[in-house]
Structure formats: structure tokens, C-alpha cells
Design a protein around this motif. Structure first.
Motif, PDB file in Angstrom:
ATOM      1  N   THR A  43       0.862  -1.192   0.000  1.00  0.00           N
ATOM      2  CA  THR A  43       0.000   0.000   0.000  1.00  0.00           C
ATOM      3  C   THR A  43       0.897   1.241   0.000  1.00  0.00           C
ATOM      4  O   THR A  43       0.641   2.222  -0.709  1.00  0.00           O
ATOM      5  N   HIS A  94      -6.909   0.299   0.552  1.00  0.00           N
ATOM      6  CA  HIS A  94      -7.316  -0.720  -0.410  1.00  0.00           C
ATOM      7  C   HIS A  94      -8.682  -1.306  -0.084  1.00  0.00           C
ATOM      8  O   HIS A  94      -9.530  -0.660   0.552  1.00  0.00           O
ATOM      9  N   SER A 164      -4.182  -9.250   3.070  1.00  0.00           N
ATOM     10  CA  SER A 164      -3.516 -10.541   3.263  1.00  0.00           C
ATOM     11  C   SER A 164      -4.351 -11.449   4.160  1.00  0.00           C
ATOM     12  O   SER A 164      -4.395 -12.668   3.974  1.00  0.00           O
ATOM     13  N   THR A 189       2.401  -5.821   5.473  1.00  0.00           N
ATOM     14  CA  THR A 189       3.075  -7.019   4.981  1.00  0.00           C
ATOM     15  C   THR A 189       4.557  -6.767   4.688  1.00  0.00           C
ATOM     16  O   THR A 189       5.263  -7.691   4.316  1.00  0.00           O
ATOM     17  N   ASP A 206       0.129 -12.019  -0.508  1.00  0.00           N
ATOM     18  CA  ASP A 206       0.323 -10.562  -0.532  1.00  0.00           C
ATOM     19  C   ASP A 206       0.266 -10.014  -1.950  1.00  0.00           C
ATOM     20  O   ASP A 206       0.453 -10.733  -2.933  1.00  0.00           O
ATOM     21  N   GLN A 207       0.035  -8.684  -2.003  1.00  0.00           N
ATOM     22  CA  GLN A 207      -0.060  -8.012  -3.295  1.00  0.00           C
ATOM     23  C   GLN A 207       1.262  -8.116  -4.055  1.00  0.00           C
ATOM     24  O   GLN A 207       2.336  -8.029  -3.456  1.00  0.00           O
TER      25      GLN A 207
END
Ligand code: ASP
Length: 331
Positions: A43, A94, A164, A189, A206-207
Motif C-alpha cells: 500500500t 485498499h 492478506s 506485509t 500478498d499483493q
């Protein structure tokens, strides 16, 4: 009569002041994007890249980023909900804006009432990861390993309500391994990734904005991507199967990000910020960076303020049954 006249006078003065504020905005005072997670995470990455593009889109402006981590993003979001509505304190958050109303039954802010919506920014796929020492190299081996070690492994996330956390819940629910792992919350994260690389935690979802470089360097193992379609256009992520391809019917998770201001921010300031956001989202450097990280900038329509709010309202309704079914609440 006198009373009426004075009301009119107050309205005129207020409107004039509002215009003056908007004309001067942002002035010399910085505009801060509050990121409700730790620095160095996904983020934070999006916010820092966006702040740079917004600075270019608003010549003379000074955008900064502040990390206010904790409680799955709700501490930072609450901070912005209660901030002075002058356009100088914004939130970059997000999917948590839509998942936390179901996860937190005592949320200290109302997502649809306490914010002005500035527009959506991007969509980011997620990757299912394991620590480098995990004895699995394919998704199948990975799932079998978790199954064979139910109760012994742990899964990291960025706090209750974080992306997550949702991803881990959805995956465990889909493979019928609910509560098979101990969950370990972090303030984002970024610190969770450090623990995964170091082998202190076993699994994380995770992203890609946080994971691509770690996967590429071989510091973590990746097993699958969470989107419905394979990421065939991405040089690294194209090699990983989708969870749908691995038999998890209907699994489709992408993490969208949006920008927000506190409720009551003057309309002209909101218009200026939205106009700058639209320019920033077309900035070739920003677009290129996002693509490199597996993220996709949203279409023009989704950058509209009203469209953003309608989308979040729909997501709140979509996520509630999923979270209710998982029966994991933050309070
Ligand atoms: N990836 C985090 C999450 O799970 C957010 C972050 O650390 O930026 O929500």
C-alpha cells in the motif's frame, strides 16, 4: 427578516471563503497521504508512486506520505476520517475500506458516510507465498504440505481486515483447511515479508506490488496467483498458475486501491484533487511502474468520484457474506 438576512450573509461569506480556500489550494502546506500500513509494503509502494505523480500533476504542490499502521488499516483510516477536512490529509487505502465493515462490528468510522471519494487508483493481484525453506515447489506440493501439517504451520497477515488476512481466509476456506494454520498479525506485509524471508513465518498471501522483487530474487517461494485470469502479460508472474487452474472454482481476488478525503472537504478542493488524480494516473512513469509490479491502473470511468463510491458500496455487500461465512471477526 433580520434573521433571514443574516443567514444569507453567512451563506455568502461561507461560499466566498470556500472559493478562496479552493483557489489557494494547496498553497504552501503539504498534502499528506496517510497509509494505514507499515512503510515499505504494497500500500505504501502505491501511495509513494502516486504521491510523486500527483506532485507532477499539481505543479508547486508538496505531497508526503505518513504511515499510520495497526488494526488492519482501521487506525490510519480513522485518523483521516477525523482529520480537518481541508484537503491536506488524504487516505490511500485498499479493499479494507469494504472488508472492515464486516470484520469489525465496532468500526470507529463509517466508510460510506465519513469520507469524500476521490477516485479509484489501481487493481493489484495477490500471490500465495511460502518461506524459502518450505519443502514444496509447486502449488500441489504446497497444498499437500499444509494439509499434512495442519495445526503446525503459521500464516502471516497485515492485521485483521487486511488484504492478506482476507486472502488467507478465502484460500483456507476454498481448500477446506479452515483454521489449519495459526495466524500471525503484523502492522503491514512489509514486516511480515521480512519474517517470511527469515523463515519465522511459513505462509503469506500478498499483493504483487510487494512480492515480485522477492520472488524474482528467490527470497520466497510463490505457488499461485489469485486472479481469475493468468497474468500472461507479466514477465515473471506469467509462470504461476491461478488458483482457479488449481481447482479452486470461482477464486478471483484483486486488491483495488482508492483515495479519500475527510467528509466535508470543500467541493472545489475535491474537484482539484480528482483532476490531479486523473492526470497522475496517466503519467507514463506511474503507469510503467505499476505494470512492472503486476498492477493495472483503473479505467477513466473508475477514476470518477461517484463511480468510486458506488463501487465500494457494492464491494461492502459482496464481501459481507464471504466474511460472515468464514466466521472470523476482529472484535
Ligand atoms: N498487504 C497489506 C495487506 O495485507 C497491506 C500493506 O502492508 O500495505 O493489507
Amino acid at each position: 427578516m433580520t434573521f433571514r438576512l443574516s443567514l444569507v450573509a453567512v451563506a455568502v461569506v461561507a461560499a466566498t471563503l470556500g472559493q478562496a480556500v479552493a483557489q489557494d489550494f494547496p498553497g504552501s502546506k503539504p498534502i499528506t497521504f496517510v497509509v494505514p500500513f507499515a512503510a515499505g509494503g504494497p500500500t505504501d509502494r502505491v501511495a509513494r508512486d502516486l504521491a510523486e505523480a500527483m506532485r507532477k500533476a499539481m505543479p508547486g504542490s508538496n505531497f508526503t506520505v505518513e504511515n499510520a499502521a495497526g488494526a488492519g488499516g482501521t487506525i490510519g483510516a480513522n485518523k483521516v476520517a477525523k482529520a480537518k477536512p481541508d484537503g491536506h490529509t488524504l487516505l490511500l487505502w485498499h479493499i479494507g475500506m469494504a472488508s472492515t465493515p464486516a470484520l469489525y462490528r465496532k468500526l470507529p468510522f463509517k466508510p460510506l458516510e465519513d469520507f469524500e471519494y476521490l477516485g479509484l487508483v489501481n487493481e493489484v493481484p495477490m500471490t500465495l507465498l511460502g518461506k524459502p525453506q518450505l519443502p514444496a515447489n509447486t502449488y500441489r506440493d504446497f497444498e499437500n504440505h499444509i494439509r499434512a501439517n495442519a495445526g503446525k504451520l503459521n500464516i502471516a497477515h497485515a492485521g485483521l481486515g487486511s488484504a492478506s488476512h482476507i486472502c488467507g481466509l478465502m484460500w483456507q476456506h476454498a481448500v477446506k483447511l479452515n483454521e489449519s494454520m495459526t495466524t500471525i498479525p503484523f502492522g503491514g506485509t512489509a514486516p511480515a515479508m521480512t519474517a517470511l524471508i527469515g523463515g519465522q513465518v511459513d505462509v503469506m498471501c500478498d499483493q504483487t506490488t510487494n512480492t515480485t522483487s522477492q520472488i524474482e530474487a528467490g527470497r520466497v517461494k510463490a505457488f499461485a496467483v489469485t486472479t481469475a485470469k493468468p497474468l500472461s502479460g507479466h514477465k515473471l508472474l506469467k509462470d504461476y498458475p491461478t488458483l482457479q487452474e488449481m481447482g479452486l472454482k470461482g477464486f478471483d481476488l484483486s486488491i483495488w486501491h482508492g483515495a479519500y478525503a475527510p467528509k466535508g472537504t470543500p467541493e472545489d478542493v475535491l474537484k482539484k484533487l480528482n483532476a490531479a488524480l486523473k492526470v497522475a494516473l496517466k503519467d507514463p512513469d506511474f503507469v510503467k511502474k505499476q505494470e512492472g509490479l503486476g498492477a493495472v491502473v483503473v479505467t477513466d470511468k473508475r477514476q470518477e468520484r461517484a463511480e468510486h463510491k458506488t463501487f465500494v458500496a457494492n464491494e461492502i455487500n459482496k464481501l459481507k457474506p464471504v466474511i460472515d461465512a468464514a466466521k472470523q471477526f476482529a472484535d
